[in-house]
Design a protein around this motif. Structure first.
Motif, PDB file in Angstrom:
ATOM      1  N   GLN A  76       0.840  -1.202   0.000  1.00 25.73           N
ATOM      2  CA  GLN A  76       0.000   0.000   0.000  1.00 25.73           C
ATOM      3  C   GLN A  76       0.874   1.251   0.000  1.00 25.73           C
ATOM      4  N   LEU A  77       1.948   1.247   0.754  1.00 23.55           N
ATOM      5  CA  LEU A  77       2.870   2.384   0.759  1.00 23.55           C
ATOM      6  C   LEU A  77       3.437   2.610  -0.637  1.00 23.55           C
ATOM      7  N   TYR A  78       3.885   1.549  -1.265  1.00 24.66           N
ATOM      8  CA  TYR A  78       4.436   1.637  -2.622  1.00 24.66           C
ATOM      9  C   TYR A  78       3.392   2.176  -3.607  1.00 24.66           C
ATOM     10  N   LEU A  79       2.190   1.609  -3.588  1.00 25.33           N
ATOM     11  CA  LEU A  79       1.149   2.027  -4.532  1.00 25.33           C
ATOM     12  C   LEU A  79       0.756   3.489  -4.330  1.00 25.33           C
ATOM     13  N   GLN A  80       0.594   3.881  -3.074  1.00 25.57           N
ATOM     14  CA  GLN A  80       0.214   5.264  -2.799  1.00 25.57           C
ATOM     15  C   GLN A  80       1.332   6.236  -3.162  1.00 25.57           C
ATOM     16  N   GLU A  81       2.579   5.825  -2.934  1.00 28.93           N
ATOM     17  CA  GLU A  81       3.707   6.679  -3.306  1.00 28.93           C
ATOM     18  C   GLU A  81       3.799   6.795  -4.835  1.00 28.93           C
ATOM     19  N   LYS A  82       3.585   5.704  -5.530  1.00 22.76           N
ATOM     20  CA  LYS A  82       3.626   5.704  -6.998  1.00 22.76           C
ATOM     21  C   LYS A  82       2.563   6.648  -7.571  1.00 22.76           C
ATOM     22  N   LEU A  83       1.401   6.732  -6.917  1.00 20.23           N
ATOM     23  CA  LEU A  83       0.326   7.625  -7.355  1.00 20.23           C
ATOM     24  C   LEU A  83       0.564   9.082  -6.932  1.00 20.23           C
ATOM     25  N   GLY A  84       1.605   9.316  -6.151  1.00 21.27           N
ATOM     26  CA  GLY A  84       1.899  10.669  -5.685  1.00 21.27           C
ATOM     27  C   GLY A  84       1.106  11.074  -4.460  1.00 21.27           C
ATOM     28  N   HIS A  85       0.500  10.122  -3.770  1.00 17.85           N
ATOM     29  CA  HIS A  85      -0.325  10.425  -2.600  1.00 17.85           C
ATOM     30  C   HIS A  85       0.462  10.386  -1.288  1.00 17.85           C
ATOM     31  N   ILE A  86       1.692   9.927  -1.331  1.00 15.38           N
ATOM     32  CA  ILE A  86       2.534   9.809  -0.132  1.00 15.38           C
ATOM     33  C   ILE A  86       3.678  10.805  -0.243  1.00 15.38           C
ATOM     34  N   ASP A  87       3.918  11.519   0.837  1.00 16.22           N
ATOM     35  CA  ASP A  87       5.129  12.333   0.948  1.00 16.22           C
ATOM     36  C   ASP A  87       5.997  11.631   1.979  1.00 16.22           C
ATOM     37  N   TYR A  88       6.936  10.866   1.472  1.00 14.17           N
ATOM     38  CA  TYR A  88       7.821  10.055   2.311  1.00 14.17           C
ATOM     39  C   TYR A  88       8.801  10.968   3.041  1.00 14.17           C
ATOM     40  N   LYS A  89       8.825  10.893   4.372  1.00 17.94           N
ATOM     41  CA  LYS A  89       9.664  11.780   5.184  1.00 17.94           C
ATOM     42  C   LYS A  89      10.974  11.137   5.609  1.00 17.94           C
ATOM     43  N   GLY A  90      11.107   9.826   5.400  1.00 18.59           N
ATOM     44  CA  GLY A  90      12.355   9.163   5.776  1.00 18.59           C
ATOM     45  C   GLY A  90      12.114   7.976   6.675  1.00 18.59           C
ATOM     46  N   TYR A  91      13.195   7.322   7.024  1.00 12.90           N
ATOM     47  CA  TYR A  91      13.122   6.140   7.875  1.00 12.90           C
ATOM     48  C   TYR A  91      13.958   6.369   9.120  1.00 12.90           C
TER      49      TYR A  91
END
Length: 183
Positions: A76-91
């Motif tokens: 789900q993280l991958y799919l949402q990021e691919k659609l531009g819906h996730i702003d990944y802040k880091g790990y």
């Protein structure tokens, strides 16, 4: 009624029947899985049933439009990021969990989604949803204390599994306790 493929479901089912935690009848077992994962219930702050363990863990939810809750699945993280819906802040890493590499399959991370922020979360990376579904179901049914220590080849992991009214999964996710370098 369930997303577990027959082989994975059969292994989990056999173990749970041996422990007297699930019915032996396959149809009744599927009904048990449905109740645990998919039956709707009212989360804190809601007056009507509008959430399920599956939605919370594998899809994600927001609370008050500002906080992301749940969302513990890498696909789900991958799919949402691919659609531009996730702003990944880091790990996040600790001394026991250095930089990610091909051996590390648990990640603590931060991101924003649907105008809300996930300030801290953890997910398995690269594992199948069937594995997670089976592991989390086993933890839910075998441990009333909501924390189960599990050892994998390179990890010591704690599975946090909050029960909702003792019959539904409220949330469940992995926490890396210790990483053992394979080299």
């Amino acid at each position: 009624m369930t997303t577990l493929p027959p082989f994975t479901r059969q292994i989990a089912h056999k173990y749970l029947v041996e422990k007297h935690l699930s019915p032996q009848d396959e149809t009744e077992f599927k009904e048990q899985l449905y109740r645990i994962w998919f039956e709707l219930y009212a989360r804190r702050g809601s007056s009507r049933p509008d959430s399920s363990g599956f939605e919370h863990v594998f899809v994600g939810e927001t609370r008050g439009g500002r906080t992301v809750i749940g969302f513990h699945n890498w696909i789900q993280l991958y799919l949402q990021e691919k659609l531009g819906h996730i702003d990944y802040k880091g790990y996040s890493v600790t001394a026991n969990s250095p930089q990610p590499d091909e051996y590390k399959h648990i990640l603590a991370l931060q991101f924003s989604w649907k105008n809300g922020i996930k300030p801290k979360g953890s997910i398995f990376i690269g594992v199948s949803p069937e594995f997670e579904f089976a592991l989390y179901t086993l933890c839910f049914l075998t441990s009333p204390n909501e924390r189960v220590k599990v050892q994998f080849s390179f990890y010591d992991v704690e599975i946090v599994c909050h029960h909702y009214n003792q019959k539904h999964i409220g949330t469940t996710y992995p926490v890396l306790l210790r990483y053992r370098n394979p080299q």
